[in-house]
Design a protein around this motif. Structure first.
Motif, PDB file in Angstrom:
ATOM      1  N   ILE A  69      40.397  44.503  28.890  1.00 56.74           N
ATOM      2  CA  ILE A  69      40.360  43.602  29.339  1.00 56.74           C
ATOM      3  C   ILE A  69      41.732  43.163  29.586  1.00 56.74           C
ATOM      4  O   ILE A  69      42.168  42.705  30.794  1.00 56.74           O
ATOM      5  CB  ILE A  69      38.897  42.997  29.957  1.00 56.74           C
ATOM      6  N   VAL A 123      33.664  37.126  34.121  1.00 53.03           N
ATOM      7  CA  VAL A 123      34.860  36.310  33.511  1.00 53.03           C
ATOM      8  C   VAL A 123      34.721  35.028  32.607  1.00 53.03           C
ATOM      9  O   VAL A 123      36.038  35.197  32.252  1.00 53.03           O
ATOM     10  CB  VAL A 123      35.721  35.591  35.049  1.00 53.03           C
ATOM     11  N   CYS A 165      38.099  42.027  36.029  1.00 58.88           N
ATOM     12  CA  CYS A 165      36.337  41.326  35.539  1.00 58.88           C
ATOM     13  C   CYS A 165      35.083  42.191  36.219  1.00 58.88           C
ATOM     14  O   CYS A 165      34.267  42.693  35.700  1.00 58.88           O
ATOM     15  CB  CYS A 165      36.162  39.806  35.264  1.00 58.88           C
TER      16      CYS A 165
END
Length: 692
Positions: A672, A625, A618
């Motif tokens: 992600i 995060v 992140c």
């Protein structure tokens, strides 16, 4: 009214025409040509619609002609005469006793051990034809199948009987009841044990390679009704010291039953009634065999061996190959380990695919095949015991340090584990969490393991996404296939074995969803229980919107299904992962049978385990995060705990979750999330195998 009357006249005309043609036959050659009409679909349909008196008149004419032109002259009716089954089926007609003598004659000669396979087939066809014409068509088919199923399957194939049986059963829609009547008598223990080895093995070979491959019989759950007979035979072979035959029946039961199991309870029963029953017998057989090396390790590289039933492009192969590719690309792993793949040669399931074998060699895996010479010449009659001994001998001679088996109940892999072929033996679960046999030292799994009394070392497999999950597919091809379904429909569906779809609870839940969302259709793509599912969805009132296209290209249909509705109680495996890999923001609803406390604990465990990698990824991407954590937590919306939540999750996915804003946000966090998981996998994978 007029059209119906016209149709009746046409049908009566066809039957009358057949009767006239039969009366005009003056020789066997002419009668043979005439009988060929009964293998035509048009004739069969007309006979079904014709009145029973007119059919009886036709039958009596044919009876007389067969007696006059064939049987009375000591001649034999051709195989095509068996198609008279369609004329005599369900026909109330006076039994014709003049055919009894031919039935008795055939029975007398069929008992002779001196007969060759061609003579046996001719006599069985004589008996069946005589029974059909006598007026006992169901008895004819039962008796004929009983005889054929004891014949050497490869020799029978040489004279085309295998193809004829498949065609005949499909043409007349022979039922499972009719088939089971024949098989049940053949598998009755006293009768079965009175047969020789070839006849005994043939009964199973015909069931697996002929009857199993008839579409209406394929993967039909009713096969499980024969389990008590199979089990009695299995136990009898063990009790009589016939270990090789017991091992084959062990495999057969595993294959037939395993294709239908939907729960851990069913696998546990199999383990208790088959695996554990065989265990002491396998152990006694291996007691005097040379021991494997005492300890894992020593100088040089450690050798890891993988046991494989056969090598084809199925889901287990994709997982295993991706795992091995990732390991073999790791320099640290290559310096410490070498890997060999040991083939068990289950040709009864399919031959090994040379292309797939080569894919292992290309990533540095040696493929060891000591079984092909044992199979060649014997075909489906080869010895499973000889294969097990040969594989074990090679594993011990190679000095395997760690033996990994992804198999969960095959006779050969059980035998090898029980015999202690390596100092460390590892069971790799692909979904069966209750398998247990002597010789398992450790358990590993890439699946979400439930707790069933055994401890598993969990790991994730870095799948080769572009090779297996998302190969390029032309947009025009997707559009052409999608055009086969209603244009504006929202497509629900799954891809995989239909046994997983054939769950009353699952189908009732899907039906409720579809009634609430009339714009939806459902695609259940795959092979297996189509007839059973079709009957259920008709009762549920969704048949007109429920599509079963059969086996499909999963890479194509992965772009056609809008929302993956995962099955339960038996979940989809690799097919579900293939689907998600094709989409940046995949829509999938999966039932997770956990309590809220267990769900919360599982999430906390994941967050703790991945925290370091998540923060690093992140930070590199400029994302918070906490946003990733909120996204993961929000995904629980589509992983409900019960069927009520499952219905709500699908409804939300259709009406809200498919919106552009939500999909775009999901795609961002999915990129992600996938990077986090991939990085963690590369860190964890080596440590899992290092700890074996």
């Amino acid at each position: 009214m007029y059209n119906a009357k016209k149709q009746k006249i046409k049908e009566r005309g066809l039957v009358e025409a057949l009767k006239e043609q039969a009366e005009q036959c003056k020789s066997k050659h002419e009668l043979d040509r005439f009988i060929g009409r009964f293998s035509q679909r048009e004739t069969l349909e007309a006979l079904k619609k014709a009145s029973k008196p007119s059919r009886a008149d036709l039958a009596n004419v044919i009876r007389e002609k067969v007696l006059e032109l064939i049987f009375s002259k000591g001649d034999v009716a051709d195989r095509a005469y068996l198609y008279l089954y369609g004329l005599m089926e369900e026909l109330e007609i006076e039994p014709e006793g003049r055919f009894d003598g031919y039935v008795t004659l055939a029975d007398q000669y069929l008992c002779s051990p001196e007969l060759g396979i061609v003579e046996k087939i001719l006599l069985s066809e004589l008996k069946a034809t005589a029974l059909i014409l006598k007026g006992e068509p169901q008895e004819a088919i039962k008796e004929h199948l009983k005889v054929l199923s004891t014949l050497h399957i490869h020799e029978a194939a040489n004279v085309g009987v295998d193809v004829f049986v498949k065609d005949f059963c499909q043409f007349f829609s022979i039922s499972m009841d009719e088939l089971f009547e024949a098989l049940s008598e053949s598998l009755t223990l006293e009768h079965y044990l009175s047969l020789d080895f070839v006849a005994r093995r043939s009964i199973f070979n015909w069931s697996l390679h002929i009857f199993w491959n008839i579409p209406s019989f394929y993967n039909n759950p009713r096969w499980m009704e024969l389990y008590p007979l199979w089990r009695a035979i299995f136990e009898a072979h063990l009790g009589r010291g016939e270990l090789d035959e017991a091992m084959y029946v062990h495999f057969y039961i595993y294959h037939k039953m395993g294709n239908h199991f939907q729960s851990q309870e069913e696998w546990k029963r199999f383990n208790e009634e088959i695996v554990k029953v065989a265990e002491p017998h396998y152990k006694a057989c291996t007691a005097a065999l040379p021991s494997c090396k005492e300890h894992t390790g020593g100088s040089g590289k450690r050798l890891i061996g993988f046991l494989r039933d056969r090598v084809v492009e199925n889901s287990p192969y994709k997982v295993e190959w991706s795992l091995l590719k990732a390991l073999m690309q790791n320099e640290e792993f290559r310096e410490k380990y070498e890997v060999k793949l040991y083939l068990m040669g289950y040709v009864e399931k399919s031959d090994d695919d040379p292309r797939i074998l080569q894919s292992y060699r290309e990533i540095g895996i040696e493929v060891v095949d000591v079984v092909t010479p044992l199979i060649q010449g014997a075909g489906y009659y080869h010895s499973h015991l000889q294969k097990a001994l040969a594989i074990r001998e090679r594993i011990v001679r190679d000095g395997v340090d760690i033996l990994i088996s992804p198999n969960n109940g095959y006779d050969i892999s059980d035998f090898i584990f029980i015999s202690r072929a390596a100092p460390t033996q590892v069971y790799w679960s692909h979904g069966n969490y209750v398998y247990d046999v002597e010789g398992i030292d450790k358990r590993i799994s890439h699946c979400g393991v439930d707790k069933y009394g055994f401890s598993f070392e969990k790991f994730a497999v870095p799948m080769d996404r572009e090779r297996f999950y998302n190969p390029p597919i032309a947009k025009s091809k997707i559009e052409a296939e999608r055009a086969k379904y209603p244009k504006d429909a929202f497509v629900l569906g799954v891809i995989g074995r239909l046994i997983k779809v054939d769950s009353d609870e699952y189908l009732e839940t899907i039906a409720q969803v579809m009634r609430q969302n009339p714009q939806t259709i459902f695609i259940a793509a795959g092979s297996g229980n189509a007839e059973s599912i079709r009957a259920k969805v008709e009762k549920l009132g969704i048949s007109d919107r429920f599509y079963m296209p059969g086996w499909v290209d999963p890479h194509l249909y992965g772009h056609i299904i809008d929302l993956w509705c995962d099955t339960f109680p038996l979940e989809q495996g690799e097919s579900a992962r293939e689907y998600t890999a094709k989409h940046e923001a995949p829509l999938m609803v999966r039932l997770i049978r956990l309590s809220r406390v267990e769900r919360s604990a599982e999430l906390e465990e994941w967050l703790e385990e991945y925290r370091g990698v998540a923060m690093e990824v992140c930070e590199n991407r400029g994302a918070a995060v906490e946003g990733l954590y909120r996204f993961i937590e929000s995904e629980q919306r589509i992983q409900p705990l019960d069927t009520k939540g499952y219905i709500e999750a699908i409804h939300w996915s259709i009406n809200e979750g498919s919106s552009k804003n939500i999909r775009d946000n999901k795609a961002y966090w999915m990129r992600i999330y996938r990077q986090v998981v991939a990085r963690k996998l590369s860190q964890d994978l080596l440590s899992v195998f290092a700890n074996l």
